[in-house]
Design an enzyme around this catalytic site. Structure first.
Site, short mmCIF file in Angstrom:
data_model
loop_
_atom_site.label_atom_id
_atom_site.label_comp_id
_atom_site.label_asym_id
_atom_site.label_seq_id
_atom_site.Cartn_x
_atom_site.Cartn_y
_atom_site.Cartn_z
N SER A 24 0.87 -1.06 -0.03
CA SER A 24 0.01 -0.15 0.00
C SER A 24 0.86 1.30 0.08
O SER A 24 1.68 1.37 -0.75
CB SER A 24 -0.94 -0.28 1.17
N ALA A 25 0.74 2.23 1.07
CA ALA A 25 1.63 3.19 1.08
C ALA A 25 3.22 3.05 1.17
O ALA A 25 4.03 3.48 0.59
CB ALA A 25 1.38 4.14 2.19
#
Length: 330
Positions: free
Chosen positions: A167-168
C-alpha cells in the site's frame, strides 16, 4: 478494469487463483461490515488510529521465534528482526509498512515479515518511518531511503537486500528505488509490491469509475483522499515522482514483483506502474488475485495469503546470489 487486464497481460494467467476460497469470501464480508463501514465515516485521524490499534491487537500475532530489537537506522527508529539461531544470514528484507502514510500496525507487519524471513533464511529491518500529519512529505520518503543506507553501512551487500512494501509502503518502495538510483548507490537484488499506492493525485482518484469503489470491500475515495491530504503539504505537485511513483522514470530499477486484488479500488495503481516498468526494460511481473482484499497476504488465515507468500519467497530467492554463506553471529 477488464480493459487494463486485456491490454496488459503481465501475469502468466489472468488470475492467479482459479477459485476464491470460502475464507476469502468470508473475509470480504467482514471487511465490508466493519472496516469499510468505519472508512465511510467522516475521517478523523485519531479515531482511525484507535481503530487500527484495535485491529492490530485482535488480528496481529506475536513473533516468538525471532529476536526483535529497536535500532536507530541513521536517525530512523526501526525494528530489527533476527533469527534465534547461532548463525546469522547475510540476506535481509527491508520492509516498508502500509497504513496510508499515517498509521502503523506493528504486530500485524512483524508477523508477515517474520514469515518471509523464516522461508528465505533472512533478517529484516522494518522502519518506523515518520508518519503524517505530524511529519508530512518528504519525511517518510527520506526515512526509508536512510534505512537502506544504514543497511549498507552495516556491511550488508546490496545484492543481498530485498526491498518490499504494501500500500503506502509500496509507494515508498518505488520512491526509495528512485533515490537509490539517483544517488548512484548499488540497487537491491529485487523489490516486491503488495497493492501499492502509486498515484497520490486526488484528481485522478476522484476520476475513478464509481463501480470500482462499490466492489472494493475495504477502501473508498473519501478516506484515501483524507489520508493524502494529511500526507501532502498544500500547494505541492501531487504528481511529483517522489510522491506518485507512477510518474517516475523506471530505468535502472531491479526486478519487480507485484500482487494486487482484482476488485481493489486502486487496482490500476499496480497495473499501470508495472506496465511502465516493463516499457522501461525492467523485469516486472504483475500477479492479479481474483476478489482478494487490499494487501491480502497480510491475512494469514487465507489460503491465498500462504500462496502469495510462497510466490514472493520464490521470487526473492531467485534474485538473490546462490552463494549466501552464513556468517558467524557476533
Amino acid at each position: 478494469m477488464e480493459k487494463v487486464i486485456e491490454d496488459y497481460p503481465l501475469s502468466s494467467q489472468v488470475y492467479v487463483n482459479d477459485e476464491v476460497s470460502w475464507q476469502a469470501r468470508r473475509t470480504n464480508d467482514l471487511m465490508r461490515c466493519f472496516v469499510k463501514r468505519h472508512m465511510n465515516k467522516p475521517f478523523n485521524i485519531d479515531q482511525f488510529r484507535q481503530f487500527a490499534s484495535k485491529v492490530d491487537f485482535v488480528s496481529g500475532r506475536s513473533v516468538t521465534d525471532m529476536q526483535i530489537a529497536e535500532v536507530d537506522a541513521n536517525g530512523v527508529s526501526a525494528q530489527w528482526l533476527t533469527t534465534t539461531t547461532k548463525l546469522q544470514p547475510q540476506r535481509v528484507i527491508l520492509y516498508f509498512h502500509g497504513g496510508g502514510f499515517c498509521i502503523h500496525m506493528p504486530k500485524t507487519y512483524n508477523a508477515l515479515v517474520a514469515q518471509l524471513c523464516r522461508k528465505l533464511n533472512a533478517n529484516a529491518l522494518v522502519p518506523d518511518y515518520r508518519l503524517a500529519p505530524e511529519h508530512p512529505f518528504p519525511a517518510g520518503v527520506n526515512d526509508c531511503y536512510q534505512s537502506y543506507c544504514w543497511l549498507l553501512q552495516q556491511g550488508y551487500k546490496a545484492e543481498n537486500i530485498i526491498i518490499a512494501g504494501d500500500s503506502a509502503g509500496g509507494c515508498l518502495t518505488l520512491t526509495t528505488l528512485q533515490k537509490i538510483r539517483d544517488a548512484g548507490k548499488r540497487k537491491p537484488a529485487a523489490a516486491v509490491l503488495l497493492s501499492p499506492g502509486t498515484n497520490c493525485s486526488i484528481e485522478d482518484l476522484m476520476a475513478l469509475e464509481p463501480n470500482l469503489e462499490s466492489v472494493d470491500p475495504m477502501l473508498n475515495k473519501q478516506s484515501l483522499a483524507a489520508m493524502i491530504n494529511l500526507y501532502l503539504p498544500n500547494e505541492i505537485n501531487q504528481k511529483d515522482p517522489l510522491i506518485s511513483p507512477l510518474y517516475a522514470d523506471y530505468n535502472g530499477f531491479p526486478p519487480l514483483q507485484c500482487h494486487v486484488g482484482s476488485n481493489e479500488l486502486i487496482f490500476n495503481h499496480s497495473a499501470s506502474a508495472m506496465k511502465k516498468a516493463v516499457d522501461a526494460g525492467v523485469e516486472a511481473r504483475l500477479h492479479i488475485w481474483k476478489d482478494m482484499p487490499h494487501v491480502h497476504p497480510l491475512f494469514s488465515w487465507l489460503p491465498e495469503s500462504k500462496q502469495a507468500i510462497d510466490m514472493m519467497v520464490e521470487f526473492m530467492a531467485k534474485h538473490l546470489p546462490d552463494n549466501n554463506d552464513e556468517i558467524a553471529n557476533q
